[in-house]
Design an enzyme around this catalytic site. Sequence first.
Site, PDB file in Angstrom:
ATOM      1  N   ASP A  75       0.980  -1.188   0.134  1.00  0.00           N
ATOM      2  CA  ASP A  75       0.127   0.145  -0.102  1.00  0.00           C
ATOM      3  C   ASP A  75       0.753   1.178  -0.050  1.00  0.00           C
ATOM      4  O   ASP A  75       1.738   1.290   0.891  1.00  0.00           O
ATOM      5  CB  ASP A  75      -1.036  -0.146   1.248  1.00  0.00           C
ATOM      6  CG  ASP A  75      -2.053   0.985   0.971  1.00  0.00           C
ATOM      7  OD1 ASP A  75      -2.031   1.673   0.242  1.00  0.00           O
ATOM      8  OD2 ASP A  75      -3.017   0.786   1.924  1.00  0.00           O
ATOM      9  N   ASP A 104      -2.821   2.388  -6.155  1.00  0.00           N
ATOM     10  CA  ASP A 104      -1.746   2.408  -5.134  1.00  0.00           C
ATOM     11  C   ASP A 104      -1.986   1.251  -4.336  1.00  0.00           C
ATOM     12  O   ASP A 104      -1.084   1.368  -3.352  1.00  0.00           O
ATOM     13  CB  ASP A 104      -2.057   3.590  -4.222  1.00  0.00           C
ATOM     14  CG  ASP A 104      -3.266   3.585  -3.463  1.00  0.00           C
ATOM     15  OD1 ASP A 104      -4.220   2.733  -3.883  1.00  0.00           O
ATOM     16  OD2 ASP A 104      -3.224   4.320  -2.256  1.00  0.00           O
ATOM     17  N   GLU A 105      -2.266   0.096  -4.620  1.00  0.00           N
ATOM     18  CA  GLU A 105      -2.424  -1.130  -3.673  1.00  0.00           C
ATOM     19  C   GLU A 105      -2.674  -2.213  -4.486  1.00  0.00           C
ATOM     20  O   GLU A 105      -3.157  -2.327  -5.503  1.00  0.00           O
ATOM     21  CB  GLU A 105      -3.790  -0.719  -3.051  1.00  0.00           C
ATOM     22  CG  GLU A 105      -3.929  -1.473  -1.792  1.00  0.00           C
ATOM     23  CD  GLU A 105      -5.331  -0.860  -0.919  1.00  0.00           C
ATOM     24  OE1 GLU A 105      -5.893  -1.802  -0.548  1.00  0.00           O
ATOM     25  OE2 GLU A 105      -5.758   0.170  -1.051  1.00  0.00           O
TER      26      GLU A 105
END
Length: 449
Positions: free
Chosen positions: A10, A104-105
């Site tokens: 993350d 983003d993860e």
Amino acid sequence: MSGRIIAHVDMDAFYASVEVREDPSLAGKPVVVGGTGGRGVVASASYEARAYGIRSAMPAGQARRLCPRAVFLPPRFDLYKQASSRLHAVFFEVTPLVEGIALDEAFLDVSAATSLFGRPEAIAARLRRRVSEELGLSCSVGVAPNKLVAKLASEAAKPRASLTGPLPGQGVVVVAEADLLGFLWPLPVGALWGVGPASRERLHRLGVATVGELAALPEATLVGALGKAAGRMLHELAWGRDSRPVVPERAPKSIGHEETYETDLRDKADLERRLAMMADQVAARVRSAGMVARTVTVKLRYGDFTTLTRSRTFPAPLDSGPALVAATRPLLRSLSVTEGVRLLGVSASGLLPKEHAPGQQLQLDLGSVVSRRASDPGAGDPGASDPGAGDPGASDPGASDPECPAPSQGLAAQHWEEALGAVDAVRARFGEGSVRPAAALPGRGERQM
DNA sequence: TCTGGGGTCCTAGGACCC
DNA sequence: TCTGGGGTCCTAGGACCC
């Protein structure tokens, strides 16, 4: 069940960190991405901004009150998408089993990576180092036997905001099988996947605040309070049981677009033009995904936040701009707009890969199908899989709509395909705005450009 | 200066079929 | 002619995620 090693990566304050990287003069300042429009919300906040209580999804006004000197930036999604694809390239150095959750993860199944890269701690440290080298950004990594705990572990590894500056986190948190319940049970129930404000409130009324207290509840009680699927799922999660696999590629289930307006709109013709623009864009995205859609949904939100949807499913799928535009029109017309429309949106669902789609010719016939079905819901399928059967002679209000004529019955399907391809090619070269649906223009005789 | 935009999944009711 | 029951599809709404 045993033996899996799942990593959750993350990025730390992703959009804000990308902006700081692009403009180093922002370093150390409270930076907020989003919330620049009149009705915006915060998309991402740097740790300096979080120290003031600013959080994602917070209304812009509230964020400004909390920290008037924060730097507010409009989101630049193209930039974040670029960073995201470099991020994925780093992930692929370690394993092909990567499931992106957002830009983003991602979850990585690194079970088979230990022979190459060593212990879970070493794999996680390697990922952080490579992300830093390749992107100049920091991330937090959680590693655990399943997705649920890996995600919670990455959260535990995060930096913390404080008024004296961000406090570095551990960066990597690894939770072993034996420590699972010890890690999980002290956490608040809201930490669990699927427990939002509504479920949390119900659980609090049952006297449940932590995951451990949740685990102590009989499954039947949970099912009674939250429904069958959620109740069973939460009972399993509370005991640290989560067998969901890491799934690298998921076909999209829906593709849509929606817009919130600075002021509520009441002009029906204006709304129809806006809807036509959106439907046309959605159709282009459906085509570029190599899909066709059977269901079209129009979404509308009034000033008081009341939200309505109207949808229709067609017997044969569609993917052309005019077909989607024609499909949305009667849906919007079935709704009142005099109250003032805050948000308008379109979405295409019931997606099928184009190559398996039966009877793709509906687009040639859609105008008449839409209006016929809208005016007579009991009507059967008027030969939708047969492009020539749609009663071309009927004077049909939908098909004869001057703002959106149905595509000519005489146009061969092949020519139609070529036309769609040409539209997409022009857009690819000259931009999204270079080709617009006729229905999006203000009036027939009026020059737009 | 209340509440974005991209989605996924679930539920419940009605239609319809066998 | 007081009423089953399972399955599927469709529609509308809502919770939830980032």
